[in-house]
Design a protein around this motif. Structure first.
Motif, PDB file in Angstrom:
ATOM      1  N   MET A   1       6.274  12.107   0.113  1.00 18.88           N
ATOM      2  CA  MET A   1       6.847  10.792   0.061  1.00 18.88           C
ATOM      3  C   MET A   1       7.140  10.361   1.493  1.00 18.88           C
ATOM      4  SD  MET A   1      10.293   9.442  -1.868  1.00 18.88           S
ATOM      5  CE  MET A   1       9.659  10.019  -3.432  1.00 18.88           C
ATOM      6  N   ALA A   2       6.838   9.133   1.809  1.00 18.30           N
ATOM      7  CA  ALA A   2       7.135   8.545   3.110  1.00 18.30           C
ATOM      8  C   ALA A   2       8.093   7.387   2.892  1.00 18.30           C
ATOM      9  CB  ALA A   2       5.850   8.053   3.773  1.00 18.30           C
ATOM     10  N   ILE A   3       9.194   7.402   3.618  1.00 15.86           N
ATOM     11  CA  ILE A   3      10.197   6.341   3.511  1.00 15.86           C
ATOM     12  C   ILE A   3      10.362   5.712   4.887  1.00 15.86           C
ATOM     13  CG2 ILE A   3      12.598   5.780   2.992  1.00 15.86           C
ATOM     14  CD1 ILE A   3      12.625   8.376   1.263  1.00 15.86           C
ATOM     15  N   GLY A   8      14.131   1.167  10.717  1.00 17.08           N
ATOM     16  CA  GLY A   8      12.848   1.524  11.314  1.00 17.08           C
ATOM     17  C   GLY A   8      12.559   3.010  11.347  1.00 17.08           C
ATOM     18  N   GLU A   9      13.562   3.830  11.072  1.00 14.17           N
ATOM     19  CA  GLU A   9      13.376   5.280  11.070  1.00 14.17           C
ATOM     20  C   GLU A   9      12.504   5.709   9.893  1.00 14.17           C
ATOM     21  OE1 GLU A   9      14.502   7.671  13.273  1.00 14.17           O
ATOM     22  OE2 GLU A   9      15.098   5.977  14.521  1.00 14.17           O
ATOM     23  N   TRP A  10      11.761   6.783  10.094  1.00 14.04           N
ATOM     24  CA  TRP A  10      10.895   7.359   9.066  1.00 14.04           C
ATOM     25  C   TRP A  10      11.518   8.613   8.484  1.00 14.04           C
ATOM     26  CZ3 TRP A  10       6.289   5.553   7.244  1.00 14.04           C
ATOM     27  CH2 TRP A  10       5.675   4.531   7.972  1.00 14.04           C
ATOM     28  N   GLU A  46       1.614   1.606   8.615  1.00 18.12           N
ATOM     29  CA  GLU A  46       2.055   0.213   8.693  1.00 18.12           C
ATOM     30  C   GLU A  46       3.116  -0.132   7.641  1.00 18.12           C
ATOM     31  OE1 GLU A  46       1.110  -1.871  11.080  1.00 18.12           O
ATOM     32  OE2 GLU A  46      -0.188  -0.333  11.951  1.00 18.12           O
ATOM     33  N   LEU A  47       3.687   0.864   6.989  1.00 19.65           N
ATOM     34  CA  LEU A  47       4.708   0.643   5.971  1.00 19.65           C
ATOM     35  C   LEU A  47       5.877  -0.136   6.576  1.00 19.65           C
ATOM     36  CD1 LEU A  47       5.170   1.502   2.974  1.00 19.65           C
ATOM     37  CD2 LEU A  47       6.487   3.422   3.862  1.00 19.65           C
ATOM     38  N   GLU A  48       6.260  -1.212   5.922  1.00 18.05           N
ATOM     39  CA  GLU A  48       7.355  -2.051   6.413  1.00 18.05           C
ATOM     40  C   GLU A  48       8.702  -1.375   6.194  1.00 18.05           C
ATOM     41  OE1 GLU A  48       7.190  -5.104   7.899  1.00 18.05           O
ATOM     42  OE2 GLU A  48       5.019  -4.866   7.940  1.00 18.05           O
ATOM     43  N   PRO A  49       9.687  -1.641   7.066  1.00 19.21           N
ATOM     44  CA  PRO A  49      11.034  -1.124   6.830  1.00 19.21           C
ATOM     45  C   PRO A  49      11.559  -1.548   5.463  1.00 19.21           C
ATOM     46  CG  PRO A  49      10.870  -1.986   9.059  1.00 19.21           C
ATOM     47  CD  PRO A  49       9.602  -2.374   8.336  1.00 19.21           C
ATOM     48  N   GLY A  50      12.238  -0.630   4.790  1.00 21.11           N
ATOM     49  CA  GLY A  50      12.779  -0.901   3.463  1.00 21.11           C
ATOM     50  C   GLY A  50      11.810  -0.556   2.334  1.00 21.11           C
ATOM     51  N   TRP A  51      10.716   0.136   2.663  1.00 22.44           N
ATOM     52  CA  TRP A  51       9.720   0.509   1.663  1.00 22.44           C
ATOM     53  C   TRP A  51       9.512   2.013   1.664  1.00 22.44           C
ATOM     54  CZ3 TRP A  51       6.958  -2.453  -1.825  1.00 22.44           C
ATOM     55  CH2 TRP A  51       7.191  -3.829  -1.755  1.00 22.44           C
ATOM     56  N   LEU A  52       9.008   2.509   0.549  1.00 18.71           N
ATOM     57  CA  LEU A  52       8.610   3.912   0.460  1.00 18.71           C
ATOM     58  C   LEU A  52       7.220   3.985  -0.147  1.00 18.71           C
ATOM     59  CD1 LEU A  52       8.717   5.173  -2.677  1.00 18.71           C
ATOM     60  CD2 LEU A  52      11.149   4.986  -2.273  1.00 18.71           C
TER      61      LEU A  52
END
Length: 67
Positions: A1-3, A8-10, A46-52
């Motif tokens: 899972m990528a959050i 902006g942190e991953w 390119e995942l936007e902040p606030g998405w997983l």
């Protein structure tokens, strides 16, 4: 899972929930090192902040993440 947190942190996790509560078996690893070993991670860079994104049956499933 990528959050991708709102700041902006991953956070990348294995997606399992069987780890100790004190996080004693967690490791800090650079995103580039993980992407070099698991090429499907390039799809979520390119995942936007606030998405997983969760890897399910060969594809990334996107969803909003509530920090």
């Amino acid at each position: 899972m990528a959050i991708r947190h709102f700041d902006g942190e991953w956070q990348l996790t294995c997606g399992e929930y069987d780890h100790p509560a004190n996080c004693s078996d967690f490791q800090v690893v650079g995103f580039g090192h993980l992407a070099a070993r698991q090429d499907n991670l390039a799809q979520v860079v390119e995942l936007e902040p606030g998405w997983l994104a969760e890897w399910v049956v060969g594809e990334w499933i996107l969803d909003r993440h509530d920090d």
